[in-house]
Scaffold this motif. Structure first.
Motif, mmCIF file in Angstrom:
data_model
loop_
_atom_site.group_PDB
_atom_site.id
_atom_site.type_symbol
_atom_site.label_atom_id
_atom_site.label_comp_id
_atom_site.label_asym_id
_atom_site.label_seq_id
_atom_site.Cartn_x
_atom_site.Cartn_y
_atom_site.Cartn_z
ATOM 1 N N ASN A 24 1.046 -1.203 -0.024
ATOM 2 C CA ASN A 24 0.334 -0.110 0.142
ATOM 3 C C ASN A 24 0.763 1.581 0.070
ATOM 4 O O ASN A 24 0.841 2.406 -1.010
ATOM 5 C CB ASN A 24 -0.537 -0.321 1.368
ATOM 6 N N ASN A 25 2.220 0.911 0.988
ATOM 7 C CA ASN A 25 2.205 2.247 1.130
ATOM 8 C C ASN A 25 3.181 3.079 -0.540
ATOM 9 O O ASN A 25 3.609 3.425 -0.393
ATOM 10 C CB ASN A 25 3.980 1.715 2.083
ATOM 11 N N VAL A 26 3.240 1.728 -1.263
ATOM 12 C CA VAL A 26 4.041 2.103 -2.706
ATOM 13 C C VAL A 26 3.058 2.799 -4.049
ATOM 14 O O VAL A 26 4.364 4.067 -3.865
ATOM 15 C CB VAL A 26 4.546 0.949 -3.301
ATOM 16 N N VAL A 27 2.264 3.335 -3.411
ATOM 17 C CA VAL A 27 1.385 4.170 -4.057
ATOM 18 C C VAL A 27 0.476 5.320 -3.246
ATOM 19 O O VAL A 27 0.293 6.001 -3.838
ATOM 20 C CB VAL A 27 0.253 3.182 -5.057
ATOM 21 N N GLY A 28 0.813 5.001 -2.406
ATOM 22 C CA GLY A 28 0.593 5.964 -1.087
ATOM 23 C C GLY A 28 -0.701 6.028 -0.458
ATOM 24 O O GLY A 28 -1.758 7.231 -0.209
ATOM 25 N N GLN A 75 -15.014 -8.820 1.602
ATOM 26 C CA GLN A 75 -14.188 -9.748 2.011
ATOM 27 C C GLN A 75 -13.820 -8.208 3.921
ATOM 28 O O GLN A 75 -13.093 -9.565 4.326
ATOM 29 C CB GLN A 75 -12.917 -10.435 1.623
ATOM 30 N N THR A 76 -13.512 -7.254 3.141
ATOM 31 C CA THR A 76 -13.031 -6.421 4.363
ATOM 32 C C THR A 76 -13.660 -5.786 5.041
ATOM 33 O O THR A 76 -14.270 -5.198 5.155
ATOM 34 C CB THR A 76 -10.893 -6.183 4.782
ATOM 35 N N ALA A 77 -13.214 -4.808 5.947
ATOM 36 C CA ALA A 77 -13.480 -3.477 6.323
ATOM 37 C C ALA A 77 -14.098 -3.091 6.092
ATOM 38 O O ALA A 77 -12.837 -2.785 4.613
ATOM 39 C CB ALA A 77 -13.501 -2.967 7.428
ATOM 40 N N PRO A 78 -13.739 -1.639 5.297
ATOM 41 C CA PRO A 78 -14.198 -0.718 4.208
ATOM 42 C C PRO A 78 -12.672 0.626 4.501
ATOM 43 O O PRO A 78 -12.463 0.510 5.758
ATOM 44 C CB PRO A 78 -15.437 0.209 4.602
ATOM 45 N N ARG A 79 -11.881 0.569 3.768
ATOM 46 C CA ARG A 79 -11.261 1.532 3.509
ATOM 47 C C ARG A 79 -10.199 1.880 2.306
ATOM 48 O O ARG A 79 -10.951 1.751 1.364
ATOM 49 C CB ARG A 79 -9.809 0.322 4.055
ATOM 50 N N PRO A 80 -10.214 3.061 2.594
ATOM 51 C CA PRO A 80 -9.859 4.275 1.822
ATOM 52 C C PRO A 80 -8.971 4.114 1.016
ATOM 53 O O PRO A 80 -7.707 3.374 0.468
ATOM 54 C CB PRO A 80 -9.352 5.437 2.244
ATOM 55 N N LEU A 81 -8.806 3.731 -1.259
ATOM 56 C CA LEU A 81 -7.989 3.149 -1.904
ATOM 57 C C LEU A 81 -8.350 4.707 -2.984
ATOM 58 O O LEU A 81 -9.054 4.900 -2.584
ATOM 59 C CB LEU A 81 -8.361 2.525 -2.664
ATOM 60 N N LEU A 82 -6.826 4.459 -3.076
ATOM 61 C CA LEU A 82 -6.380 5.086 -4.326
ATOM 62 C C LEU A 82 -7.226 4.541 -5.836
ATOM 63 O O LEU A 82 -7.108 3.462 -5.918
ATOM 64 C CB LEU A 82 -5.192 5.843 -4.213
ATOM 65 N N PRO A 83 -8.154 5.580 -6.734
ATOM 66 C CA PRO A 83 -8.005 4.985 -8.213
ATOM 67 C C PRO A 83 -6.832 3.851 -8.923
ATOM 68 O O PRO A 83 -7.211 3.408 -9.584
ATOM 69 C CB PRO A 83 -8.252 6.223 -9.228
#
Length: 521
Positions: free
Chosen positions: A167-171, A251-259
């Motif tokens: 995740n850290n790779v794309v921020g 499958q998981t709790a909702p989490r913020p993801l970039l496009p």
């Protein structure tokens, strides 16, 4: 022109029209150095679909397809036995502590990735050919991100699980206050003490990632030295335009993801199951009365390596059941095999779980297996062995569609009780039916979505516009500590100036206070 030729032309025309506007056929490389067959299954499904769309695809891995596919080429690199000794130790009850496992897995992953990268077969391939995009299989080996500069083409990262270091790779933002760490499982919402644990785990992870970084960096500069014009290790990671995770938000709790992060959970699952081998089809079709059970410890763990007392307990338990059992077994013969058990060295798991008579899946709890059971609506009995499997099975239990038997407690009585509990209580089947419907309810399949995004990167020449500027910031910048420090200095200076001017005004208005005369002695 005869009818056959006319029909062929119509098919070709429809195929061309089905391609997204602006998408030309391309040469696609998938570099997937993994010793785990289950990790590569999703990428293989994606490549086969891209090949059907007339792209020329090349897969570099330890797991070539069993049947050739047009436009699909395998480059075989033999690393599939890299984890064999470690997996055998797990089946004997060896330590499964993450502190013990992590260094071994990291070292093995770095070594076999480096072996694949420097293999004559791969070096000859890239010396002779050029590619339009590269799909990189990630697993604790992010030094391969330098391949983008080597191949001079955009890269897409594919990960068969989901971990915060990628995740850290794309921020992607890590909302520690609201999103449970992957190692803690699905906790939504989190209690106060959940957030305490989340904070502590996230802090420990910072140290773990620093360790991983220090071990990985030398591999990067060995293969992509700066003196030859390659970007720095950190810059190579920032150049990744897109990453795909083989999981889905339900499958998981909702989490913020970039496009530039795409969830393709279930990518390895076929929307229409393939026909089963004749013997398997006959075996499952004959289980109409009591149903069937599928048992598999995945692609890495070998059932024949099970500690003798554990193996005998499983055999005795299964032999007393009314159900027919399919057991993925890695040798030709099984000592003491019960009559109601059918063994096979490799079964098409996805297609088996789709069969109407399969009522229970006994599994080690790998993410791929859990996802396939979820998709097909089959409850589980989990026997987790290592890695993320404890957490995966714990999530299933929390969601109400399975039970767990630990390796330490695995015995005839405990396994029998777990199997009977799931099979006799319709609540487990009902619960997974609802979860399965939620998992399948999406605007397009995982395969269609993954295919779209690979072609999107192709159409937009690397899709540099997907890059998130926040990924370029360091810790101080990302958390606005530099801005807060700057504003603090400004405020301090302003208050000092205000104080200076106020003192000056007071002096002008009131005059200097006369100093008392000192008394003469």
């Amino acid at each position: 022109m005869n009818r056959t030729n006319i029909g062929s032309l119509i098919v070709i025309a429809l195929f061309v029209l089905a391609l997204p506007e602006g998408t030309d056929t391309a040469k696609i490389l998938c570099f997937f150095p993994t010793a785990s067959k289950s990790h590569v299954l999703g990428a293989q499904q994606l490549l086969k679909n891209l090949a059907r769309r007339n792209h020329e695809v090349t897969m570099v891995s330890a797991f070539p397809l069993s049947k050739p596919v047009p436009n699909y080429r395998d480059i075989y690199i033999p690393i599939e036995d890299s984890f064999s000794a470690m997996m055998a130790d797990f089946m004997q009850g060896g330590s499964r502590s993450i502190a013990t496992i992590m260094p071994k897995v990291l070292s093995a992953s770095l070594d076999y990735t480096n072996f694949t990268l420097n293999s004559p077969e791969f070096q000859q391939l890239i010396a002779k050919e050029r590619f339009d995009v590269a799909i990189l299989g990630y697993f604790l080996n992010d030094f391969i991100f330098g391949l983008g500069a080597l191949l001079k083409c955009p890269t897409v990262v594919y990960f068969s699980a989901g971990m915060s270091q990628i995740n850290n790779v794309v921020g992607n933002p890590q909302e520690i206050a609201s999103v449970s760490h992957i190692l803690l499982g699905n906790r939504n919402p989190m209690t106060f003490f959940d957030r305490v644990k989340n904070t502590l785990v996230s802090l420990v992870e910072v140290g773990v990632l620093g360790y991983v970084h220090s071990k990985t960096k030398p591999y990067y500069y060995y293969n992509f030295p700066s003196e030859k014009g390659y970007p720095s290790y950190e810059e190579a990671k920032r150049r990744i335009p897109l990453q795909m995770f083989n999981w889905y938000f339900t499958q998981t709790a909702p989490r913020p993801l970039l496009p530039n992060t795409v969830e393709v959970g279930g990518l390895q699952i076929k929307s229409q199951p393939d026909p089963l081998p004749t013997d398997v089809q006959t075996w499952l079709d004959g289980a109409d009365q009591f149903g069937a059970i599928y048992l598999s410890f995945g692609s890495n763990l070998k059932s024949s390596n099970l500690r003798r007392d554990k193996l005998e307990a499983i055999i005795r338990t299964l032999g007393r059941l009314k159900q027919r059992v399919l057991w993925k077994w890695d040798t030709v013969h099984m000592p003491g095999k019960p009559a109601n058990v059918m063994i096979g060295q490799w079964f098409p798991q996805d297609d088996i779980l789709a069969h109407r008579n399969v009522k229970l899946f006994i599994t080690h709890g790998g993410l791929g297996s859990i996802t396939e059971a979820m998709y097909h609506g089959v409850p589980i009995v989990g026997i987790p062995m290592f890695g993320d499997q404890d957490r995966n099975v714990a999530d299933v239990i929390a969601e109400g569609w399975g039970v767990s038997v630990s390796f330490e407690e695995l015995g005839e009585a405990s396994l029998t009780a777990a199997i009977n509990r799931v099979l006799s209580n319709p609540e487990y089947a009902n619960k997974i039916r609802d979860i399965s419907a939620r998992f399948k309810d999406r605007p397009q399949s995982a395969l269609e979505l993954a295919t779209f995004w690979v072609e999107y990167v192709l159409r937009h020449k690397g899709a540099a516009h997907l890059h998130y500027q926040g990924a370029d910031l360091n810790f101080l910048q990302k958390n606005l500590l530099d801005v807060l420090a700057f504003l603090g200095v400004i405020l301090y200076a302003v208050f000092k100036l205000i104080g200076f001017f106020l003192r000056g005004i007071l002096v002008l208005i009131c005059g200097k206070k006369e100093q008392p005369k000192s008394k003469k002695a």
